[in-house]
Motif scaffolding. Structure first.
Motif: not given
Ligand SMILES: Nc1ncnc2c1ncn2[C@@H]1O[C@H](COP(=O)(O)OP(=O)(O)OP(=O)(O)O)[C@@H](O)[C@H]1O
Ligand SMILES: [Mg+2]
Lengths: 272, 222
Positions: A11, A13, A18, A39-46, A166
């Motif tokens: 990403f 930003t 990132v 953990f939060s921010g690990a990249g799971k949702s991405t 989640e």
């Molecule tokens: N649209 C975006 N633009 C910029 N950075 C992003 C975007 N989406 C995610 N990120 C960054 O990518 C990284 C992974 O984010 P992601 O949402 O995949 O984490 P996650 O594991 O799902 O966390 P959570 O458990 O908090 O949902 C984070 O550092 C986040 O800030």
């Protein structure tokens, strides 16, 4: 069923780049319930959003069944998405539609004739145990009921894969458990492959046979949940397993951490 | 109070209502697609086209910065072309619509931006096309807010028609100017004002009622 090779996503930003996903390689078997924990921010949702390309990967290939998702054009991608169900932590139901209308939505998109939409919606609402709420609006439902609608919507068009980001994280422990039981039930009845994201170890242990641990955009461990939990190879993995381990071990099925454990985990992730 | 007051008012009100309805319908015709386009062509949205978005935004802003009265005068030749005359209520509808459409587009844009991005993604995830997302997700989900926005626009259009009335479009505005002002008929002036106030109030009341109906089932506390 699902194979991911060399997947990268960055990403841009205002504060810099990132690297959300770095060279992800992963295979999920047909009919599996595969967990992705981190953990939060690990990249799971991405990662899970790349699977139906709600997020566009920078490089790498994703295959689901016979389709190479990463090569599809717009029209083919839409067709592929009709067979990939997705459920969200915050449900994202259409408030302008009743429960029936929400389940009918993907069927309308898939071009079902009116009469079959009715049959199918009733059938699927019976499966998720929400037939008595068929005429209710989302605002009139509890969180657990809303997630059941979310699941019904995702399943309506008979997908081959269900992606869950989640799905139980906003729910209380017993509601959460009933949703997990529903997912297992669906997995067994329909032979559906499920990829589920969670940050809760107990969810993983309760439901998943195989899993991957993701940290800072990388898969640091993958294998059967039993194997990972018995022989964690990474510090992060140990952190996930540690609190529940301190409990008498066989209690994994007791479900979901108590508040004290949650606090402990939070500290761990903050320190990191 | 004289005998001609009521007939004058009736004709004036009739013309105003005629202009407001026609202007609303035709400016919706222009403004709705424009408002939707302003939203969906934004970067990262379902039909992202950043340059087109800039062009549309600039066009809207330019039209919006024209004072109504000037826009009407400038566009009168277009009225002659489209309806064959520059006088009367029907002729006024052409410039009024073009003048109101950009306002309406902005109002619609604002309403449609309120939607939770997740709902749009839920639509994308089931394989909906951009048109399906607009028709089945964005517009229905924002309907109450759209209704209130359009109500605001209708009231604004009512004001525009009064301005247009001053330069020969007919309606309550022209009544106030021709009789109330130029012929010192204070009774006509006051009565016109009262009718306008009542008209605007009823429009607002009607809009609120529809929005409440729409919201009835969607929110727990309404
Ligand atoms: N649209 C975006 N633009 C910029 N950075 C992003 C975007 N989406 C995610 N990120 C960054 O990518 C990284 C992974 O984010 P992601 O949402 O995949 O984490 P996650 O594991 O799902 O966390 P959570 O458990 O908090 O949902 C984070 O550092 C986040 O800030
Ligand atoms: Mg996430």
């Amino acid at each position: 069923m699902i194979s991911i090779t060399g997947l990268n996503k960055t990403f841009l930003t205002p504060s810099g780049r990132v690297n959300a996903l770095k060279d992800i390689n992963l295979t999920v078997d047909k009919g599996d319930i595969f967990g992705i924990i981190g953990f939060s921010g690990a990249g799971k949702s991405t990662l899970i959003r790349c699977l139906n390309r709600l997020e566009e990967p920078d490089s790498g290939t994703i295959r689901i069944g016979a389709r190479e998702i990463t090569r599809l054009g717009t029209r083919e991608l839409r067709a592929a998405r009709k067979k990939i169900g997705m459920i969200f932590q915050h449900y994202y139901l259409l408030e302008s539609r009743t429960v029936f209308g929400n389940v009918a939505f993907p069927l309308e998109i898939a071009g079902y004739p009116k009469q079959r939409i009715g049959h199918r919606a009733v059938e699927i609402l019976e499966l998720v145990g929400l037939i008595d709420k068929i005429g209710a609006y989302p605002a009139q439902l509890s969180g657990g009921q809303k997630q059941r609608v979310g699941i019904a919507r995702a399943l309506a068009n008979e997908p081959d894969v269900l992606l869950s980001d989640e799905a139980t994280s906003s729910l209380d422990p017993s509601t959460s458990r009933s949703i997990l039981d529903l997912l297992r039930d669906i997995n067994q009845k329909l032979g559906l492959t499920i990829v589920m994201i969670t940050h809760e170890m107990d969810v993983l242990r309760y439901l998943c046979a195989n899993a991957a641990v993701i940290e800072a955009g990388e898969i640091i461990e993958t294998g059967s949940v039993a194997e990972i939990s018995a022989h964690p190879r990474h510090e992060i993995t140990r952190l996930f397993f540690a609190p529940s381990r301190q409990n008498s071990s066989g209690e994994a099925q007791g479900m979901l951490p108590d508040p004290a454990e949650r606090g402990e985990r939070k500290e761990v992730s903050d320190v990191r | 109070m004289s005998d001609d007051l009521l007939p004058l008012l009736a004709v004036g009100l009739g013309e105003t209502v005629y202009m407001v309805i026609l202007t609303t319908v035709s400016s919706l015709f222009l403004g709705l697609p424009l408002g939707v386009a302003l939203v969906v062509t934004e970067p990262g949205h379902i039909m992202a086209a950043p340059r087109l978005n800039k062009v549309l935004g600039t066009m809207v802003n330019i039209t919006r910065s024209f004072p109504t009265i000037i826009l009407i005068v400038v566009l009168l030749p277009l009225s002659r072309l489209l309806v064959g005359t520059t006088l009367g209520a029907t002729a006024a509808v052409v410039p009024l619509s073009i003048g109101s459409a950009p306002f309406l587009a902005r109002i619609i844009e604002n309403s449609l931006k309120e939607i939770d991005r997740g709902k749009i993604e839920a639509g994308l995830a089931v394989g909906a096309t951009p048109m399906e997302i607009i028709r089945k997700v964005m517009i229905p989900e924002c309907l109450a807010s759209l209704t209130l926005g359009i109500t605001m626009a209708v009231i604004m259009i009512t004001g525009f028609t009064a301005t247009a009335g001053a330069i020969g479009a007919g309606g309550l505005g022209s009544l106030a100017v021709r009789f109330g002002y130029q012929r010192y008929r204070t009774d006509v002036m006051l009565a016109t004002l009262v009718v306008l106030v009542v008209l605007v109030q009823s429009i607002q009341w009607g809009g609120n009622l529809i929005a409440r109906r729409i919201n009835k089932n969607r929110h727990k506390f309404s």
